[in-house]
Scaffold this active site. Structure first.
Site, PDB file in Angstrom:
ATOM      1  N   LEU A   1       0.851  -1.195   0.000  1.00 36.63           N
ATOM      2  CA  LEU A   1       0.000   0.000   0.000  1.00 36.63           C
ATOM      3  C   LEU A   1       0.883   1.240   0.000  1.00 36.63           C
ATOM      4  CD1 LEU A   1      -2.553  -1.142   2.749  1.00 36.63           C
ATOM      5  CD2 LEU A   1      -2.600  -1.590   0.279  1.00 36.63           C
TER       6      LEU A   1
ATOM      7  N   ARG B   1       2.216  13.963   6.674  1.00 36.18           N
ATOM      8  CA  ARG B   1       3.115  14.218   7.806  1.00 36.18           C
ATOM      9  C   ARG B   1       4.577  14.381   7.379  1.00 36.18           C
ATOM     10  NH1 ARG B   1       0.684   9.270  11.282  1.00 36.18           N
ATOM     11  NH2 ARG B   1       0.108   8.620   9.181  1.00 36.18           N
TER      12      ARG B   1
ATOM     13  N   LYS C   1       6.402   9.774  -0.187  1.00 36.08           N
ATOM     14  CA  LYS C   1       7.072   9.235   1.014  1.00 36.08           C
ATOM     15  C   LYS C   1       7.892   7.994   0.700  1.00 36.08           C
ATOM     16  CE  LYS C   1       4.472   7.248   4.306  1.00 36.08           C
ATOM     17  NZ  LYS C   1       3.661   7.227   5.545  1.00 36.08           N
TER      18      LYS C   1
ATOM     19  N   GLN D   1      -5.215   4.157  -6.876  1.00 30.20           N
ATOM     20  CA  GLN D   1      -6.310   4.496  -5.969  1.00 30.20           C
ATOM     21  C   GLN D   1      -6.534   6.003  -6.085  1.00 30.20           C
ATOM     22  OE1 GLN D   1      -5.412   4.247  -1.778  1.00 30.20           O
ATOM     23  NE2 GLN D   1      -7.555   3.992  -1.195  1.00 30.20           N
TER      24      GLN D   1
ATOM     25  N   GLY E   1      -8.671   5.163   2.498  1.00 34.91           N
ATOM     26  CA  GLY E   1      -8.253   4.227   3.534  1.00 34.91           C
ATOM     27  C   GLY E   1      -7.518   2.993   3.034  1.00 34.91           C
TER      28      GLY E   1
ATOM     29  N   ASP F   1       5.629   1.993   3.838  1.00 37.26           N
ATOM     30  CA  ASP F   1       6.471   2.838   4.684  1.00 37.26           C
ATOM     31  C   ASP F   1       7.110   2.094   5.853  1.00 37.26           C
ATOM     32  OD1 ASP F   1       4.230   2.447   6.228  1.00 37.26           O
ATOM     33  OD2 ASP F   1       3.834   4.568   6.617  1.00 37.26           O
TER      34      ASP F   1
ATOM     35  N   GLY G   1      -2.120   1.375  15.449  1.00 39.73           N
ATOM     36  CA  GLY G   1      -3.342   0.645  15.792  1.00 39.73           C
ATOM     37  C   GLY G   1      -3.033  -0.329  16.923  1.00 39.73           C
TER      38      GLY G   1
ATOM     39  N   ALA H   1      59.209  25.853 -13.417  1.00 40.39           N
ATOM     40  CA  ALA H   1      58.197  26.350 -12.485  1.00 40.39           C
ATOM     41  C   ALA H   1      57.609  27.650 -13.022  1.00 40.39           C
ATOM     42  CB  ALA H   1      58.822  26.576 -11.120  1.00 40.39           C
TER      43      ALA H   1
END
Ligand code: UD1
Ligand code: CA
Length: 473
Positions: free
Chosen positions: A10, A17, A24, A77, A82, A106, A143, A426
């Site tokens: 996903l 954030r 990301k 998507q 969600g 991630d 979660g 030189a």
């Protein structure tokens, strides 16, 4: 036959954030994008199909995937409603049954071992749904796993939906799941968005599977650091540090001396042989390859460089360069793309070299620029020599033979060639070829005007000193 029919990653989220113009999953740790780190571990399970759900900044992600995982299928998507809806899209695009592994794009720290153990436990117990969980010292944001009387998992509650009691639970959902595809298909259409974020949560599939009469299982991973998800720059830095420690540990186990692992940053694909030593403050990135007994650092950056046995690179910055056996580089040397230092050669302090080869035993010891040059063996380039390779429009080449002595402060105006065994005086500006064995002198002859200071700076301290030394007007 593979044990996994499908892997779904996903990666459609908006990643608000991160506050980044880049997706990301394209942010990097250890030189690889987050999603590439994940794919390396996932591929060890040899899944039959990969589907990556993309959405936010999708062109960028699809482009990147076409480079790192050309076989992966992408599903778009459009509306980010969600993780449940993202997983459903991927399932709808897949025919057939079997087992699916679902992960978030991630979580780059997951290892092959953990995923293999998770799959073995899921298969071994004949589970229809398994969630990989972890016990976190600080579970905020994740979660929470709600277990029933017998320890089975009853549901997952998102941080924003937790009660005060549930907030204290330290076992969290890592976002890694294994499902029997047909079991997941049956419930995924029934997900509801009646939650704090108004989203269809994949996590709710667990409760739905339990209600349907099948059981879900939580499998606790023993190293929580592997399961950290990256949602902001602080977590990105934390994950990078964990990956750094892991990579350094592995090199040290293989016989590499790393004096200070906390300030040594080595990309995942770098190879280092035993008995190489890395001093503090060094970064070795890209496809670099460091051979035995090489000494790197302190404070050295090597990007896609090859360093041969026993070479030493101190306080320098080198890109796409080859550093030969026992060659010496630094301190404060800048080797740019296409530099080849042959065995036992030297590029010393405040020397910049680009697209040039320096022959065996040859030295560019101090304060020089070498661009588009081919230098033979055992040659010395005097301090402050400049290879003047750019005429304002085009770059030109310089060739310097074997056993040459370029005098200090020579300007070699390309295209120009210096023969074997030749010298330059030189301070010369050399814009014509110098034949083998000749000395090229390209400067005004010196003139001394006697008594000048005594006449023109009569009252000065210089005049007094000159007089004392016997100078006459
Ligand atoms: C999610 C889990 C949480 C878990 C955590 C682990 C849900 C609802 N929550 O939370 O239980 O502890 O991961 O890291 O699943 N994504 C999409 N489409 C969307 C939304 C998200 O593809 O519509 C992708 C994101 O790009 C990301 C992944 O799904 O790669 C997870 O989304 P994220 O918003 O990071 O979820 P968390 O809040 O971390
Ligand atoms: Ca996340």
């Amino acid at each position: 036959m593979s044990k996994l029919s499908l892997v779904i990653i996903l990666a459609a989220g908006d990643s608000t954030r991160m506050k980044s113009s880049q997706s990301k999953v394209l942010h990097k740790i250890a030189g690889r994008s987050l999603i590439e780190n994940l794919l390396v571990s996932v591929d060890s399970l040899s899944p039959e199909n990969h589907t990556v759900v993309v959405g936010a900044k999708k062109e960028e992600v699809i482009n990147h995937l076409s480079e790192i995982a050309p076989k992966a299928k992408t599903v778009v998507q459009e509306k980010r409603d969600g993780t449940g809806s993202a997983a459903r899209l991927a399932l709808d695009n897949h025919k057939g049954d079997g087992t699916v592994l679902i992960l978030a794009g991630d979580t780059p720290l997951l290892t092959k071992q953990t995923l293999q153990e998770f799959l073995a436990a899921h298969k071994g117990d004949g589970n229809k749904a398994s969630v990989l969980t972890a016990q976190l010292p600080d579970p905020t944001g994740y979660g929470r796993i709600i277990r029933g009387e017998q320890g089975e998992i009853s549901k997952i509650v998102e941080e924003k939906d937790t009660t005060a009691d549930e907030k204290d639970i330290d076992e969290v959902n890592t976002g890694v799941y294994l499902f029997d595809i047909s079991v997941l298909r049956k419930v995924i259409g029934d997900l509801k968005s009646n939650n704090a974020q108004n989203e269809l949560y994949l996590t709710d599939a667990i409760a739905l599977i339990n209600q349907s009469g099948e059981k879900s299982f939580a499998i606790l991973s023993n190293d929580y650091t592997e399961t950290l998800g990256i949602n902001d720059r602080t977590q990105l830095a934390e994950a990078a540090a964990i990956m750094r420690d892991r990579i350094n540990h592995e090199h040290m186990q293989n016989g590499v001396t790393i004096i200070d692992p906390t300030t040594t940053w080595i990309d995942a694909q770098v190879k280092i042989e035993a008995d190489a030593t890395i001093y503090p403050g060094s970064a070795i990135t890209g496809d670099s390859y460091i051979k035995a007994n090489a000494v790197i650092g302190p404070r050295t950056t090597l990007d896609s460089c090859q360093v041969e046995e026993g070479a030493r690179v101190i306080e320098s910055n080198c890109t796409e360069s080859k550093i030969g056996k026992a060659a010496k580089v630094g301190p404060f040397t800048y080797l740019r793309k296409g530099t080849v230092l042959k065995n036992e050669s030297k590029a010393g302090a405040f020397v910049e070299i680009k697209n040039s080869s320096i022959g065996e035993g040859s030295k560019v010891p101090h304060l020089s620029y070498v661009g588009d040059a081919e230098i033979g063996n055992e040659t010395n380039i005097g301090a402050a020599t400049v290879f003047v390779n750019y005429d304002g429009e085009k770059k030109h080449k310089t060739k310097v033979g074997d056993h040459v002595r370029i005098g200090s402060d020579t300007m070699l105006v390309a295209p120009v060639s210096i023969g074997d065994g030749a010298y330059t005086a030189a301070g010369s500006i050399i814009n014509e070829d110098v034949p083998a064995g000749a000395i090229g002198i390209g400067r005004a002859r010196q003139v001394n005007i006697l008594g000048w200071v005594l006449r023109k700076r009569k009252e000065s301290k210089s005049a007094a000193a000159a007089k004392k030394a016997g100078a006459k007007e």
